[in-house]
Every structure is written in structure tokens, then in C-alpha cells.
Design a protein around this motif. Structure first.
Motif, PDB file in Angstrom:
ATOM      1  N   VAL A  37      34.413  48.009  34.645  1.00  0.00           N
ATOM      2  CA  VAL A  37      34.103  47.531  35.945  1.00  0.00           C
ATOM      3  C   VAL A  37      33.167  46.567  36.329  1.00  0.00           C
ATOM      4  O   VAL A  37      33.398  45.368  36.770  1.00  0.00           O
ATOM      5  CB  VAL A  37      33.740  48.922  36.813  1.00  0.00           C
ATOM      6  CG1 VAL A  37      33.425  48.252  38.226  1.00  0.00           C
ATOM      7  CG2 VAL A  37      34.979  49.557  36.942  1.00  0.00           C
ATOM      8  N   MET A  72      32.318  58.868  36.705  1.00  0.00           N
ATOM      9  CA  MET A  72      33.529  57.879  36.450  1.00  0.00           C
ATOM     10  C   MET A  72      33.763  57.559  34.974  1.00  0.00           C
ATOM     11  O   MET A  72      34.983  57.149  34.708  1.00  0.00           O
ATOM     12  CB  MET A  72      33.420  56.622  37.134  1.00  0.00           C
ATOM     13  CG  MET A  72      33.027  56.829  38.751  1.00  0.00           C
ATOM     14  SD  MET A  72      34.143  57.462  39.570  1.00  0.00           S
ATOM     15  CE  MET A  72      33.420  57.316  41.316  1.00  0.00           C
ATOM     16  N   SER A  88      38.973  52.933  42.936  1.00  0.00           N
ATOM     17  CA  SER A  88      38.756  51.536  42.903  1.00  0.00           C
ATOM     18  C   SER A  88      38.183  51.224  41.513  1.00  0.00           C
ATOM     19  O   SER A  88      38.453  50.139  40.693  1.00  0.00           O
ATOM     20  CB  SER A  88      37.808  50.864  44.062  1.00  0.00           C
ATOM     21  OG  SER A  88      36.467  51.744  43.860  1.00  0.00           O
ATOM     22  N   PHE A  89      37.345  52.036  40.859  1.00  0.00           N
ATOM     23  CA  PHE A  89      36.883  52.037  39.574  1.00  0.00           C
ATOM     24  C   PHE A  89      37.886  52.007  38.544  1.00  0.00           C
ATOM     25  O   PHE A  89      38.010  51.290  37.725  1.00  0.00           O
ATOM     26  CB  PHE A  89      35.780  52.910  39.153  1.00  0.00           C
ATOM     27  CG  PHE A  89      34.324  52.600  39.629  1.00  0.00           C
ATOM     28  CD1 PHE A  89      34.027  51.962  41.009  1.00  0.00           C
ATOM     29  CD2 PHE A  89      33.350  53.168  38.920  1.00  0.00           C
ATOM     30  CE1 PHE A  89      32.887  51.669  41.456  1.00  0.00           C
ATOM     31  CE2 PHE A  89      31.949  52.566  39.311  1.00  0.00           C
ATOM     32  CZ  PHE A  89      32.099  51.891  40.594  1.00  0.00           C
ATOM     33  N   SER A 149      34.617  49.885  47.140  1.00  0.00           N
ATOM     34  CA  SER A 149      33.703  50.744  46.121  1.00  0.00           C
ATOM     35  C   SER A 149      32.330  50.916  47.011  1.00  0.00           C
ATOM     36  O   SER A 149      31.745  51.827  47.199  1.00  0.00           O
ATOM     37  CB  SER A 149      33.575  49.961  44.989  1.00  0.00           C
ATOM     38  OG  SER A 149      34.807  49.861  44.505  1.00  0.00           O
ATOM     39  N   PRO A 190      35.545  55.277  45.402  1.00  0.00           N
ATOM     40  CA  PRO A 190      35.149  54.347  44.146  1.00  0.00           C
ATOM     41  C   PRO A 190      35.876  55.105  42.965  1.00  0.00           C
ATOM     42  O   PRO A 190      36.418  54.378  42.041  1.00  0.00           O
ATOM     43  CB  PRO A 190      33.828  54.358  44.204  1.00  0.00           C
ATOM     44  CG  PRO A 190      33.307  55.598  45.006  1.00  0.00           C
ATOM     45  CD  PRO A 190      34.392  55.486  45.876  1.00  0.00           C
ATOM     46  N   GLN A 191      36.362  56.208  42.898  1.00  0.00           N
ATOM     47  CA  GLN A 191      36.933  57.199  41.824  1.00  0.00           C
ATOM     48  C   GLN A 191      38.420  56.124  41.775  1.00  0.00           C
ATOM     49  O   GLN A 191      38.783  56.098  40.628  1.00  0.00           O
ATOM     50  CB  GLN A 191      37.385  58.480  42.220  1.00  0.00           C
ATOM     51  CG  GLN A 191      38.066  59.040  40.987  1.00  0.00           C
ATOM     52  CD  GLN A 191      38.367  60.783  41.225  1.00  0.00           C
ATOM     53  OE1 GLN A 191      37.319  61.230  41.929  1.00  0.00           O
ATOM     54  NE2 GLN A 191      39.243  61.102  40.819  1.00  0.00           N
ATOM     55  N   TYR A 233      41.344  57.527  36.493  1.00  0.00           N
ATOM     56  CA  TYR A 233      41.446  58.230  37.899  1.00  0.00           C
ATOM     57  C   TYR A 233      41.660  59.541  37.923  1.00  0.00           C
ATOM     58  O   TYR A 233      40.941  60.369  38.485  1.00  0.00           O
ATOM     59  CB  TYR A 233      42.508  57.344  38.519  1.00  0.00           C
ATOM     60  CG  TYR A 233      42.802  58.074  40.227  1.00  0.00           C
ATOM     61  CD1 TYR A 233      41.791  57.788  41.053  1.00  0.00           C
ATOM     62  CD2 TYR A 233      44.083  58.681  40.361  1.00  0.00           C
ATOM     63  CE1 TYR A 233      42.049  58.197  42.154  1.00  0.00           C
ATOM     64  CE2 TYR A 233      44.187  59.324  41.540  1.00  0.00           C
ATOM     65  CZ  TYR A 233      43.020  59.061  42.750  1.00  0.00           C
ATOM     66  OH  TYR A 233      43.570  59.433  43.799  1.00  0.00           O
ATOM     67  N   ALA A 292      38.949  48.743  36.269  1.00  0.00           N
ATOM     68  CA  ALA A 292      39.172  48.693  34.909  1.00  0.00           C
ATOM     69  C   ALA A 292      40.371  48.420  34.058  1.00  0.00           C
ATOM     70  O   ALA A 292      40.352  47.760  33.255  1.00  0.00           O
ATOM     71  CB  ALA A 292      38.502  50.116  34.453  1.00  0.00           C
ATOM     72  N   CYS A 309      32.952  52.324  33.538  1.00  0.00           N
ATOM     73  CA  CYS A 309      31.756  51.576  34.346  1.00  0.00           C
ATOM     74  C   CYS A 309      31.419  50.326  33.698  1.00  0.00           C
ATOM     75  O   CYS A 309      31.339  49.166  34.343  1.00  0.00           O
ATOM     76  CB  CYS A 309      30.552  52.596  34.557  1.00  0.00           C
ATOM     77  SG  CYS A 309      30.548  53.737  35.551  1.00  0.00           S
TER      78      CYS A 309
END
Length: 838
Positions: free
Chosen positions: A360, A352, A421-422, A379, A418-419, A131, A426, A357
Motif C-alpha cells: 500500500v 491488514m 481499500s488496502f 482509507s 481500509p480493509q 481482503y 495492494a 501494508c
């Protein structure tokens, strides 16, 4: 006791590792060097007058005259007499220097969220790195968007508090949510705060559905009420900033409504209480550009990126005989970005991480928690919002109909959603992998699917590279792309040689293609190693400890390697070098010799209304701020930008800085500047704002004033112009301005101060006196015969009442947090071994 300490040890080690990482990444800051931030330099210039006032009086003023003729200082540097809220952030960051402090704070807050969600400490470490060190964070740090980064740092901890409420840790969750939301809102970046509330709404709806399905109605109601309480306490704790900002917004370009009829061919959105749509949707992220989350530099990276000696551009410049030192300097800041976010370019992509990714995507198959659904939802929402004008059907509807959305600009900022949520997805994926809840065989199948999808996406991205032209040039003069502007600069550098400019552009296209291909291969490498680690774990070749260690190391290397393209050791400088932008030019020094206590300067050597540097030394007609006063913005658009010298005269523009024959700035004195205040001979009445503004086109502002007829009740007619009457400035102490006047008969005075009715009160000899708006943007007042002292005091009730509300709310919030901690400690002793509710 020892058992408790042992249980805390992994957390202490993980937090220490996050601290060490932030220190190592920004090591020059620990050696006393200062980060070079373009926007921060602008802030220092616009805030210098306020900081000098603070040195003398111990607190910043409420009004500044440093730019745009005058505006509230709390839109630049908010401060109260009671800095009671500063201690907790200082404790959390150990008093570390910038930007080490905000990076560590961000990682710490995200780590808290991971632990609340029940992850392993080392998974929390990897998630916090994912993050905090996603490329957008160092990019906004190096450009000086400090309030944005600070708001992003607190955001995960606020969600952690909300999750605790849902886990039935009611008091503790409410206290933590209120505390960190207080600081998130206090960072005063309203767009990030707005995104937070969008996230909160999505989580709330998802959880409500979960509770209804589980028939947990009572718990849902309690959770909802406590969440509202946390929000109310946090807003109350920030009442002084929110109240003043809300008050100001009604008069600003962000939320104010212009009284003028829009000019032909211009957008009418300004008059609807929001930003102009074209302006708001600059920096809309491209749809294919979204793949930068996986492959960072497919669109070149930054509009001021660095090229190596092996690049085609470097070789081309060298072959033209450009000195090597000059080539090195030029290729450190070359226009590499070729997306279409804005003709002004961008500071870098949103990356990200290849490893993140991959995790995710795997998480979409294996995460069983209800948290997955709100994470997917936000996201998708963040990506759709970031597309802006590139997905106009959705985003124009949002802009026109969704509450407050038309107050914000630069849709690409929505990728901070999304930064978050990803990184959470993860972390939950890794926790699911090591939990043993799914069989190894099933996990292997899901991992195969994940690997094939990622490989397919990377193949698609690579294949697409052969269809691109690697330019955003439009060849349309009315709407140029970034490359059109850059090519024009190259032609100018080549003294009109268009062939040379075209050859350099061809070399640039080749370099952009190389960057594209290199980063695709880089992503293949990191994703491939991560896949191999996961596969070996599922095959029992490595244990969970080695898996988490390997993934954490990959995440760190992957992200830091890309981050250093934007924030690195060269981004720091010593204090002496940092002060160089604030060296007074010969023209500045000439103007500063004028001992007149108060006058304004109009600097035409830079873009006067997008540059605050003039404000470092002078009181500027122009400036730089995202939310100017609407009436002043109207004056800029209709008068100042058309070089109406009479309007500049009424603004007491005593000096104009223009480029000299040698290109150096030259100060020209304006002998017709009207001073700080003057008596006029005639009053013209305008039926409305349009007529008032139109009258200014030809108005002799020295002898005549134009006033909207709505102010007739507070204006007394001039009882014969007194040519011997005088009105002079006594002192301008920012929060208070005083004049003395002498007149034989009733006169009307115009004051060269911007009209802002939200707090400015007028007095004659200590008694309240009415004043009005004149010449569309200034203040005017009827002055009785005789000798008088006229005083304007800036006394916004929103500020003083807001301080009281902020203090009381903050105290209640701290008591609630303390109670929550005490209850949680007691409950932990009573409920050892019991599973969590959520």
C-alpha cells in the motif's frame, strides 16, 4: 472457442485456489462440525420460538413473544413466502457449509473487482486473500456476526459493478451493481450498508472531478443516472425488509424518540432520534492502536486470548500449585487486550497484513490511476471514523449532524473501509509493478523510500514499547478499565488475596510486552521478505510469475497465521457439544411443567436485558437485541430495573429465576401475576408520558389502569365494575391472539401484550375495534357488555406491500442483468483489442 476457453483458464485456476483455501482453512466444517459462535448461540435462543412456528406453518411468524414481552420477528429472522432471492447465493457458494461459503463468496466478489480493475488473475487472487482474510473477518465470523460478514462479502462486487458503469459497460455494470447491492442490503447489516454508501459517495465525487477535467459530461450524467437506477432497484428488491425496518426504527432505541424527559444526569441524545452518545462510541479504536493494521498484537490481541506454557502467567499459576489441566484451561482464555476500546474488551485486532501494508505504501508512490485518490480518501475516512471518541472533534460532529450516523455504534467497525481499500491498493500496486509503465530505476528509488518509511515506523513502534505500562486500569470505580474488572475477578478467585491478584497482573503485563515485541519482529520478517522479493524483481533476478507467486504465498501465510489465533480448528465442535448451551436447567424443567398456555419468565441469574438464553425455553421479560422497542426500554429503565413488582405482575411474570444458595438457578413462582388479560375497576388519566410513567411507581395494576389523555376519544368509561365479568385467552398464535369475554356491563380490559401500533389491529366479533396504549407499554380496550370474541391480528402493511415491491424490482433487475451480459458478449466480439475507457 478454444482461444476463449484458454483465456478463461487462469481465472478458473485462481477461483479454484480461493475455493481450496477456504476449504482448507475451515476443514472441520467440511467434516460436519459446527462453528461455535457466541452471538449465534444468542440468536438461536431468541429465534427458537419463530423456528418452531416455521416447522409447523412453513414460514416464520411476524411477531415473537420470546423476549422483551414481544417484538416483530422480522427484526430477528426476516422471511417471506417467496424466497426467490436465495438461489443465486447458493449457486455462487456451491452450497458449501458455514463459514466456508462466506469466505469463498467474499474472495470471489473481491476477485471480480480486481479483474474489472484490470489486474492479473494471480494479483486478483492475492487481493482477494488480503481482503477476505484480514483478521477482522475471521474474528467476526467466530463471534457470530454473520450478517456483517455477509454484507462485507458482497461489497467489492457492488463496487465492481459501479466501475463497469464508469468503463461504459452501462447495462452490465448496472445489472451487476444492482444484483450485488440487492444482496448487500439484504444481509440486513445497516451499518455496513451505510459505510458502503459513504464509499460510493467518495468514489462518485472523485470520478465526477475526473470526468469534468476530461470534459466527459455526457458520460458522467449517464453513469450517474444508471447508478441511481441500480441503487433504486436494489432498494426496491429489499423493500420488504427496509420498509419494515424503517417502520420499526421509529419505535426503537435506534431511531425512536422517547416521550419521557431524560433523567437527571443522563444524556439527552436518546430523545433526539439516535443512540446515546456514550453507548454509541464504545469500541472506539485508539490512535496508536491503529498500528495493529501492521503489527497485530501490540495491544495484546483478544480479551480472551491464549498463552503458551512459556508465558509468565502460565508459570505463575503453576507455581501457585494450580493443577496443570486447570492452568491450561485458564490460559486459553486470558485477558490479553489492554487497549481502551471498551471495558467489555474486544475479540481481536484489525490486522491488514505486513506485506499488504508495504505494498500500500509503495502504491502511494507509483499508482497513476485516478482510483488511487478515492482509495486514499476512504482509507483516511475509515480510520478517522474508527477513532470515534478518541477523535471527538470530528466524530461528535458527524454524530450530531451527519444524516443517520447517530443510529450506529461501535466506531471500530469503520475499519472495514481500509480493509477494502488496502487490498485494492495492494493489487493495483502489483499490477503497476509488472505493467512496465515505470522504469526499473524509478521503481527501485520508490521502493527504497517505502522500505525506509516502513523500517522507521517499525522502529518507532518498537521504541514506544518501552514507554508503555501494558494496562488500561484506571483505578477509578466510576469508570473502570478492563484490567480493573479483571483484577477484581482475580481477587475473587483468590478468595480476597489482593497480593496474589497483583502478582498475576504483573505476570500478565510481562506477557503483553512479549506479545508486543514478538509481533513487531514477526512484521519485520514478513515485510523484509516481501521487500527482498520486490527488489529482486526490479533487479531482474526473478520474473513476474515468481514475484506474484512469492507475494501471494507470503500474503496467505502472513494472514492465515494470525487468523488462526482467533478462528481455528478448536473453534468448531460436533453437533452434540453445540447443543449443550441449550440444556434445560432444573429450574427450566420445573417451569416447563406448568401447562398454562402463556406466561413470562424473569431470569435474574444472568444480565436479564443482555442475554437471550432464557428465550430458548421461555417467554422472557428480558432478552438481547441491539434495537429494543423504545417504550419497553423506558419501562426497563424506569420500572423493571427498580424491581417494581406491580409492573412485573402486569407483564404476567409468573416465574422469577434467582440464584440459589448453592449458586444454581432456582425458580420462584409469582402468585400475583395478573394473567393474559383482566378487567380493571378504575381508569386514571395522565396529562403526558412522564406522568403516566410516574404513576406506575405506585399503581395497583390489578385494579387500576393509567392512560395518556390523548387516548380519551377511544376509551369508554367503565359502566360500573362487574366483579363476575371474565376475560380469558383462547389462543396466542403469535400473528393472531384471541380472547373471549363475558360481562354484564361495559368494562375496560388490559392485555398483557406490548403496545406496537405499526401493524396490530383489533377486532371484536370480527369487527374493527379501537384500542390504546395503557400503563405506558401495554394494550387496553373498552369491551361492551355481553359475550364477545376479541382478536388482535398483526398485519403490517409494510410487510405485505413490501413483498410485492421486492418481487417486481428483483425481476426487473434480473432482466437488466441478463440484457447487460448479452450486450457485453456481443460488444466483446466487436471490440477485440480495444483498450478500456477507465
Amino acid at each position: 472457442m478454444m482461444t476463449r476457453l484458454r483465456s478463461l483458464l487462469p481465472h478458473a485456476v485462481a477461483i479454484l485456489a480461493l475455493l481450496i483455501l477456504s476449504i482448507i482453512y475451515c476443514k472441520p466444517a467440511m467434516n460436519g462440525k459446527i462453528l461455535s459462535q457466541s452471538d449465534n448461540v444468542q440468536w438461536q435462543a431468541m429465534a427458537r420460538e419463530a423456528m418452531q412456528f416455521k416447522e409447523a406453518h412453513g414460514i416464520t411468524p411476524l411477531w415473537t413473544t420470546s423476549m422483551f414481552g414481544g417484538m416483530p420477528t422480522y427484526q430477528i429472522a426476516m422471511e417471506t413466502p417467496y424466497n426467490f432471492a436465495n438461489y443465486i447465493p447458493a449457486i455462487l457458494t456451491f452450497g458449501l457449509p458455514k463459514p466456508v461459503n462466506v469466505l469463498f463468496l467474499s474472495a470471489l466478489c473481491f476477485y471480480l473487482l480486481c479483474i474489472v480493475l484490470g489486474t492479473n488473475p494471480w494479483i486478483g487472487f492475492a487481493g482477494a486473500v488480503a481482503y477476505t482474510y484480514a483478521s477482522y473477518s475471521p474474528i467476526i465470523i467466530v463471534t457470530g456476526h454473520e450478517t456483517k460478514m455477509l454484507a462485507m462479502a458482497y461489497l467489492p462486487a457492488v463496487i465492481a459493478g459501479f466501475v463497469l458503469i464508469m468503463q461504459r459497460k452501462y447495462l452490465l455494470g448496472t445489472g451487476i451493481m444492482a444484483l450485488f447491492l440487492t444482496y448487500l442490503v439484504g444481509a440486513n447489516h445497516l451499518q455496513i450498508t451505510y459505510y458502503f454508501f459513504l464509499i460510493l459517495a467518495v468514489i462518485a465525487v472523485t470520478y465526477a472531478i475526473y470526468c469534468i477535467r476530461e470534459r466527459e459530461y455526457r458520460h458522467l450524467i449517464i453513469s450517474g443516472l444508471l447508478t441511481i437506477l441500480a441503487v433504486v432497484l436494489s432498494l426496491g428488491s429489499n423493500a420488504v425488509s427496509l420498509w419494515t425496518t424503517f417502520e420499526y426504527s421509529k419505535e426503537s432505541t435506534r431511531g425512536g424518540v422517547s416521550e419521557l424527559t431524560p433523567l437527571p444526569g443522563t444524556s439527552e441524545d436518546k430523545s433526539k432520534g439516535g443512540l446515546d452518545k456514550e453507548y454509541a462510541f464504545r469500541w472506539s479504536y485508539g490512535k496508536f492502536e491503529t498500528f495493529t493494521m501492521l503489527v497485530p498484537d501490540i495491544y495484546g490481541g483478544s480479551s480472551s486470548g491464549s498463552l503458551s506454557e512459556d508465558s509468565e502467567t502460565y508459570k505463575k499459576l503453576a507455581s501457585l500449585g494450580v493443577p496443570e489441566v486447570q492452568v491450561q484451561q485458564m490460559t486459553k482464555h486470558w485477558n490479553l487486550y489492554w487497549g481502551d476500546q471498551s471495558v467489555l474488551g474486544t475479540s481481536g485486532p484489525v490486522y491488514m497484513g505486513a506485506v499488504i501494508c508495504l505494498l500500500v505504501l509503495l502504491g502511494l508512490f507509483i499508482i497513476r490511476s485516478w482510483h488511487k485518490w478515492w482509495l486514499i480518501a476512504i482509507s483516511v475516512l475509515g480510520i478517522l471514523l474508527a477513532w470515534g471518541s478518541n477523535f471527538s472533534a470530528f466524530n461528535y460532529f458527524m454524530f450530531d449532524h451527519f444524516p443517520l450516523y447517530n443510529k450506529f455504534r461501535a466506531p471500530s467497525q469503520a475499519l472495514i473501509i481500509p480493509q477494502l481499500s488496502f487490498a485494492v491498493l495492494a493489487a493495483l500496486t502489483l499490477q503497476e509493478l509488472i505493467s512496465g509503465r515505470l522504469s526499473r530505476e524509478e521503481l527501485q528509488k520508490k521502493l527504497k523510500w517505502t522500505g525506509m518509511i516502513v523500517a522507521g515506523v517499525l522502529l518507532l513502534i518498537y521504541a514506544a514499547s518501552f514507554n508503555f505500562r501494558y494496562t488500561n486500569a484506571t483505578n477509578i470505580a466510576e469508570s473502570p478499565g478492563g484490567d480493573d474488572v479483571f483484577r477484581s475477578k482475580l481477587v475473587q478467585m483468590g478468595q480476597g488475596n489482593t497480593q496474589l491478584a497483583d502478582e498475576l497482573m504483573v505476570a500478565l503485563y510481562a506477557d503483553r510486552q512479549d506479545l508486543y515485541h514478538n509481533d513487531v519482529l514477526r512484521t519485520v520478517l514478513f515485510a523484509g521478505i516481501a521487500f527482498l522479493l520486490l527488489w529482486l524483481f526490479l533487479k531482474n533476478r526473478v520474473n513476474a510469475t515468481w514475484l506474484l507467486a512469492g507475494i501471494s504465498l507470503l500474503v496467505v501465510v502472513d494472514l492465515i497465521q494470525v487468523d488462526k489465533r482467533y478462528l481455528n480448528d478448536e473453534s468448531f465442535m460436533d453437533e452434540n457439544s453445540y447443543s449443550q448451551p441449550f440444556q434445560a436447567s432444573a429450574s427450566d424443567q420445573q417451569i416447563l411443567q406448568d401447562k398454562d398456555p402463556y406466561y413470562r419468565v424473569f431470569n435474574l441469574t444472568a444480565s436479564p436485558f443482555d442475554d437471550a438464553m432464557t428465550s430458548y425455553f421461555h417467554k422472557s421479560v428480558g432478552g438481547y437485541h441491539a434495537a429494543k422497542l423504545q417504550l419497553y426500554a423506558d419501562l426497563i429503565e424506569r420500572q423493571i430495573s427498580h424491581n417494581n413488582i406491580r409492573v412485573l405482575n402486569m407483564l404476567n411474570t409468573k416465574y422469577v429465576i434467582v440464584p440459589g444458595q448453592d449458586g444454581q438457578p432456582v425458580a420462584q413462582r409469582n402468585p400475583d401475576a395478573l394473567g393474559n388479560a383482566w378487567f380493571v375497576k378504575h381508569i386514571l388519566w395522565a396529562p403526558n408520558a412522564d406522568a403516566e410513567m410516574k404513576t406506575l411507581d405506585q399503581l395497583d395494576t390489578k385494579d387500576t389502569v393509567v392512560i395518556d389523555q390523548r387516548y380519551k376519544p377511544v376509551v369508554k368509561e367503565i359502566a360500573g365494575y362487574d366483579s363476575t365479568a371474565t376475560i380469558n385467552l383462547i389462543a396466542n398464535n403469535l400473528n393472531e391472539i384471541s380472547y373471549n369475554s363475558v360481562a354484564g356491563t361495559q368494562q375496560f380490559a388490559v392485555f398483557s401484550e406490548v403496545y406496537y401500533e405499526q401493524g396490530w389491529n383489533a377486532f371484536i366479533d370480527g369487527q374493527p375495534a379501537p384500542y390504546c396504549r395503557v400503563n405506558y407499554a401495554l394494550r387496553g380496550m373498552s369491551v361492551p357488555a355481553g359475550k364477545h370474541t376479541i382478536t388482535f391480528k398483526f398485519e403490517p402493511s409494510s410487510y405485505y406491500s413490501g413483498i410485492k415491491l421486492s418481487m417486481s424490482s428483483y425481476i426487473v433487475m434480473l432482466l437488466l442483468l441478463a440484457g447487460g451480459v448479452a450486450v457485453n458478449i456481443r460488444m466483446n466480439k466487436m471490440n477485440k483489442g480495444k483498450p478500456k475507457s477507465v
